[in-house]
Design an enzyme around this catalytic site. Structure first.
Site, PDB file in Angstrom:
ATOM      1  N   GLU A 261      43.533  47.058  46.019  1.00 22.62           N
ATOM      2  CA  GLU A 261      44.560  46.225  46.636  1.00 22.62           C
ATOM      3  C   GLU A 261      45.153  46.827  47.910  1.00 22.62           C
ATOM      4  O   GLU A 261      46.374  46.991  48.040  1.00 22.62           O
ATOM      5  CB  GLU A 261      45.657  45.893  45.614  1.00 22.62           C
ATOM      6  CG  GLU A 261      45.104  45.169  44.393  1.00 22.62           C
ATOM      7  CD  GLU A 261      46.152  44.698  43.412  1.00 22.62           C
ATOM      8  OE1 GLU A 261      45.893  43.732  42.691  1.00 22.62           O
ATOM      9  OE2 GLU A 261      47.251  45.318  43.375  1.00 22.62           O
ATOM     10  N   TYR A 336      47.804  36.606  40.574  1.00 22.42           N
ATOM     11  CA  TYR A 336      48.970  36.859  39.724  1.00 22.42           C
ATOM     12  C   TYR A 336      50.104  35.938  40.167  1.00 22.42           C
ATOM     13  O   TYR A 336      50.886  36.288  41.053  1.00 22.42           O
ATOM     14  CB  TYR A 336      49.399  38.325  39.814  1.00 22.42           C
ATOM     15  CG  TYR A 336      48.365  39.267  39.242  1.00 22.42           C
ATOM     16  CD1 TYR A 336      48.190  39.378  37.867  1.00 22.42           C
ATOM     17  CD2 TYR A 336      47.542  40.019  40.078  1.00 22.42           C
ATOM     18  CE1 TYR A 336      47.222  40.224  37.328  1.00 22.42           C
ATOM     19  CE2 TYR A 336      46.576  40.867  39.551  1.00 22.42           C
ATOM     20  CZ  TYR A 336      46.427  40.964  38.180  1.00 22.42           C
ATOM     21  OH  TYR A 336      45.470  41.802  37.654  1.00 22.42           O
ATOM     22  N   GLU A 370      40.468  40.201  39.544  1.00 22.76           N
ATOM     23  CA  GLU A 370      41.612  40.442  38.651  1.00 22.76           C
ATOM     24  C   GLU A 370      42.368  39.137  38.475  1.00 22.76           C
ATOM     25  O   GLU A 370      42.634  38.440  39.450  1.00 22.76           O
ATOM     26  CB  GLU A 370      42.592  41.475  39.231  1.00 22.76           C
ATOM     27  CG  GLU A 370      42.153  42.906  39.224  1.00 22.76           C
ATOM     28  CD  GLU A 370      43.313  43.831  39.621  1.00 22.76           C
ATOM     29  OE1 GLU A 370      44.487  43.449  39.381  1.00 22.76           O
ATOM     30  OE2 GLU A 370      43.058  44.906  40.172  1.00 22.76           O
ATOM     31  N   TRP A 400      42.023  40.891  33.819  1.00 20.95           N
ATOM     32  CA  TRP A 400      42.887  42.075  33.725  1.00 20.95           C
ATOM     33  C   TRP A 400      43.758  41.910  32.489  1.00 20.95           C
ATOM     34  O   TRP A 400      44.529  40.972  32.423  1.00 20.95           O
ATOM     35  CB  TRP A 400      43.766  42.208  34.961  1.00 20.95           C
ATOM     36  CG  TRP A 400      44.605  43.455  34.926  1.00 20.95           C
ATOM     37  CD1 TRP A 400      45.772  43.632  34.239  1.00 20.95           C
ATOM     38  CD2 TRP A 400      44.344  44.700  35.584  1.00 20.95           C
ATOM     39  NE1 TRP A 400      46.262  44.909  34.421  1.00 20.95           N
ATOM     40  CE2 TRP A 400      45.389  45.584  35.252  1.00 20.95           C
ATOM     41  CE3 TRP A 400      43.327  45.158  36.420  1.00 20.95           C
ATOM     42  CZ2 TRP A 400      45.454  46.890  35.732  1.00 20.95           C
ATOM     43  CZ3 TRP A 400      43.390  46.446  36.898  1.00 20.95           C
ATOM     44  CH2 TRP A 400      44.442  47.305  36.557  1.00 20.95           C
TER      45      TRP A 400
END
Length: 436
Positions: A261, A336, A370, A400
């Protein structure tokens, strides 16, 4: 994803020997350890900080580096490997791209996998074997795990770490001992035996396991300067060379990854792009057989942008431009929704499709690297799996993260963790694989 829990388990530190063992350090300014290699191994100059015993034409029981090739700074192995240590020596084909898909072991298809960042830091081989047993039995083919563990001071006896950045001396030390890269050796050997492919990143944007700040603490600069600081980049490339040289013949490596990241908040996108282009070219010069990718979150998109934070270039990233770097083989992106301030399934599906369009236009596959939702493993994330599976150019996904009961207790639980054998495991993993 930030790895929120540390797994620092104990292992015996290998004793120093008169000769450096396989992959041990054998030269360097201020290096006080062995300067010869065991029979069958040659001391090879890698960079200004490190020379290493590598397989090669040693003509006698030891090989000594010429004084003209002594590095100008120090990277020493605090505990050398021994002749009893076995390095990964697997055989088989290398994973590769095939159009907009991946080819593993001669099969071109969609693949499922997971993340287990903590795996190389385990010191019980049986625990490592059990993880790979379960991955193999389930049909998860790709595993992403940390290839870094940076520290600024030597931790307690037996604690696993891979690289020391000494603040006092401004030098770097790669730990090739029993509490160092020998743990990664075992992970890669186990992956070879079980037919699992690994994605290995070299550094962390976050502070967990040292990250970029471990470099900054020792060599100066700031987070935004990390990508252009000459000293830092030289040490970073030295570490890359040591890792790639160690494992470049292993078919267990799916891809090398520049970092986890990477961000450069407020920077021009030139900063990360130039780093991506330069570093990926360097890795390919060392190892033309394995794929290379960025490890980015996929931020900085104009395709289907809704103007939200993840689509912006605020973190210094331009997904399409980075993907276009000549030595990047495929794109990766993360998802996310809660952490990024977006909160619904539809947005997640949009994010997946946006990246797929960019990858398709570039003629390179995308890997959904992820994703997850805290404590809700059988909700929207299952819809994201379906979207990824049915969208052109999306060719693999890695949830993840993987969880398992170990000899020391449960593996780290960051509330995204899906534990093997649970009800969530069935709905989020078994059922997904059955649809591929």
């Amino acid at each position: 994803m930030r790895s929120l829990s540390s797994v620092a388990l104990l292992s015996a530190i290998g004793a120093a020997s008169a000769q450096a063992g396989p992959w041990g350090q054998c030269a360097g300014i201020s290096h006080t350890g062995p300067t010869t290699c065991e029979s069958g191994w040659s001391c090879v100059y890698l960079n200004d900080w490190y020379s290493q015993c590598q397989p090669g034409a040693a003509t006698s029981s030891s090989t000594t580096v010429s004084s003209t090739k002594q590095p100008s700074s120090t990277v020493a192995a605090p505990s050398s490997t021994t002749s009893a240590h076995t390095l990964p020596t697997g055989s088989g084909s290398f994973a590769k791209t095939d159009g907009l898909k991946f080819n593993i072991d001669g099969k071109t298809k969609y693949f499922a996998g997971t993340n287990a960042y903590w795996l190389p830091f385990l010191t019980n081989n049986a625990d490592v074997d059990a993880v790979f047993d379960h991955l193999q039995q389930t049909g998860l083919k790709i595993l992403r795990t940390w290839g870094f563990n940076d520290v600024n001071t030597i931790p307690g006896s037996g604690t696993v770490y891979f690289q020391l950045h000494d603040k006092a001396t401004g030098t770097s030390t790669i730990n090739t001992g029993a509490n160092g890269l020998q743990r990664l050796d075992y992970v890669i050997s186990a992956a070879e035996k079980h037919g699992i492919k690994l994605i290995i990143p070299f550094v962390n944007n976050w502070d967990d396991y040292g990250g970029m700040n471990a470099y900054i603490n020792a060599y100066g600069g700031s987070k935004t300067e990390w990508y252009t600081n000459e000293k830092i980049q030289s040490v970073y490339q030295a570490y890359i060379k040591a890792i790639v040289s160690r494992y470049r013949d292993s078919p267990a490596i799916f891809a090398w990854e520049l970092g986890n990241e990477p961000r450069c908040k407020g920077c021009s996108t030139d900063v990360i792009y130039n780093w991506v282009a330069k570093t990926s070219a360097y890795i390919k010069s060392l190892d033309p057989n394995h794929m290379v990718t960025t490890g980015e979150e996929g931020m900085g998109l104009t395709v289907d942008s809704d103007g939200s934070y993840p689509y912006s270039k605020d973190e210094g990233s331009d997904f399409a431009r980075n993907l276009a770097a000549p030595d990047i083989d495929f794109g990766v992106y993360h998802l996310y929704v809660a952490d990024w301030g977006v909160s619904d399934n539809a947005w997640g599906n949009r994010w997946i499709k946006s990246h797929a369009k960019v990858c398709e236009a570039a003629g390179k596959p995308c890997l959904f690297e992820e994703y997850g939702i805290k404590d809700d493993h059988c909700g929207d994330s299952l819809k994201w799996q379906k979207t990824s599976l049915t969208t052109t150019a999306n060719s693999a996904d890695l949830f993840w993260q993987y969880g398992q009961q170990l000899s020391t207790g449960a593996s780290p639980n960051d509330h995204y963790t899906i534990y093997y054998g649970t009800d969530d495991w069935k709905c989020a993993v078994i059922d997904h694989i059955s649809q591929i």
